[in-house]
Motif scaffolding. Structure first.
Motif, PDB file in Angstrom:
ATOM      1  N   CYS A   1       9.770  18.334  -9.582  1.00 17.67           N
ATOM      2  CA  CYS A   1       8.359  18.988  -8.885  1.00 17.67           C
ATOM      3  C   CYS A   1       8.326  19.220  -7.270  1.00 17.67           C
ATOM      4  O   CYS A   1       8.868  18.018  -6.522  1.00 17.67           O
ATOM      5  CB  CYS A   1       7.267  17.681  -9.226  1.00 17.67           C
TER       6      CYS A   1
ATOM      7  N   ARG B   1       5.910  18.087  -5.197  1.00 19.96           N
ATOM      8  CA  ARG B   1       5.547  17.369  -4.864  1.00 19.96           C
ATOM      9  C   ARG B   1       5.611  15.717  -4.772  1.00 19.96           C
ATOM     10  O   ARG B   1       5.829  14.867  -4.059  1.00 19.96           O
ATOM     11  CB  ARG B   1       3.305  16.746  -5.086  1.00 19.96           C
ATOM     12  N   CYS B   2       5.541  15.552  -5.843  1.00 21.38           N
ATOM     13  CA  CYS B   2       6.182  14.045  -6.479  1.00 21.38           C
ATOM     14  C   CYS B   2       7.800  13.854  -7.234  1.00 21.38           C
ATOM     15  O   CYS B   2       8.167  12.765  -6.966  1.00 21.38           O
ATOM     16  CB  CYS B   2       5.543  13.673  -7.776  1.00 21.38           C
TER      17      CYS B   2
ATOM     18  N   CYS C   1       5.305  19.659 -14.170  1.00 20.83           N
ATOM     19  CA  CYS C   1       5.584  18.388 -13.573  1.00 20.83           C
ATOM     20  C   CYS C   1       4.472  18.018 -14.375  1.00 20.83           C
ATOM     21  O   CYS C   1       3.517  17.342 -14.394  1.00 20.83           O
ATOM     22  CB  CYS C   1       4.725  18.037 -12.311  1.00 20.83           C
TER      23      CYS C   1
ATOM     24  N   CYS D   1       1.615  15.433 -11.795  1.00 18.97           N
ATOM     25  CA  CYS D   1       0.649  16.028 -11.184  1.00 18.97           C
ATOM     26  C   CYS D   1       0.876  17.430 -12.343  1.00 18.97           C
ATOM     27  O   CYS D   1      -0.559  18.299 -11.330  1.00 18.97           O
ATOM     28  CB  CYS D   1       0.793  16.130  -9.616  1.00 18.97           C
TER      29      CYS D   1
HETATM   30 ZN   LIG Z   1       4.334  16.304  -9.469  1.00 16.39          ZN
END
Ligand SMILES: [Zn+2]
Length: 181
Positions: A37, A39-40, A52, A55
């Motif tokens: 992912c 983002r995270c 993911c 999220c």
């Molecule tokens: Zn994520």
């Protein structure tokens, strides 16, 4: 430089921690793709459109280098393991009929040890040299060097013959490792 790991009974060991008969294996570097992912940083299971699990963002592929133990066949694994405790030389193999006429010739010690290729070492023999008939029809013979025979179950009973320096020591080590006898 490739690192060496030692395999014994389904586990990898480092040198110094490895049991005497552990099989030396090279760790091979392979490239693996994982979906991460952006983002995270969470990893996703592979799928047509990996998302993911936290999220829900669309994940991106990332190549990572992984070290995995090389796969060796039964004869090679045994040769390497035996060579750690007494020099071993592979002399050949012969298929045995499980309930054939020459089976009683084998006074082997039963063992049950898994090898890295998934086959099993079911017995070991150490004694005087002897000749076995390869089969009933062709009448050819197979020399068992007397030093050692390892019998591996891998679809058929296969006798792998090794010449080793200290057959009785090896049989003792194998018997102790098998956890019974
Ligand atoms: Zn994520």
């Amino acid at each position: 430089m490739a690192e060496v790991a030692y395999w014994w009974r389904g586990r990898l060991y480092r040198e110094g921690e490895a049991p005497p008969l552990a099989v030396p294996l090279k760790l091979v570097r392979v490239e693996a793709v994982e979906w991460v992912c952006p983002r995270c940083g969470e990893r996703a299971e592979w799928g047509p459109e990996p998302r993911c699990p936290l999220c829900g963002a669309r994940c991106e592929p990332r190549t990572r280098v992984e070290e995995v133990p090389e796969l060796v066949d039964a004869a090679e694994a045994l040769g390497r393991a035996f060579s750690r405790v007494c020099r071993a030389r592979f002399r050949g193999s012969v298929a045995l009929e499980p309930w054939g006429a020459f089976m009683p010739l084998f006074a082997w010690r039963p063992l049950d040890l898994e090898l890295p290729d998934g086959s099993r070492l079911v017995g070991v023999y150490a004694g005087k040299p002897r000749f076995l008939k390869r089969g009933f029809r062709n009448g050819s013979t197979f020399e068992l060097p007397g030093n050692l025979a390892a019998v591996v179950w891998s679809g058929l009973l296969e006798c792998l013959a090794f010449e080793v320096e200290e057959p009785l020591k090896l049989v003792e080590l194998l018997s102790a490792s098998a956890g019974f006898i």
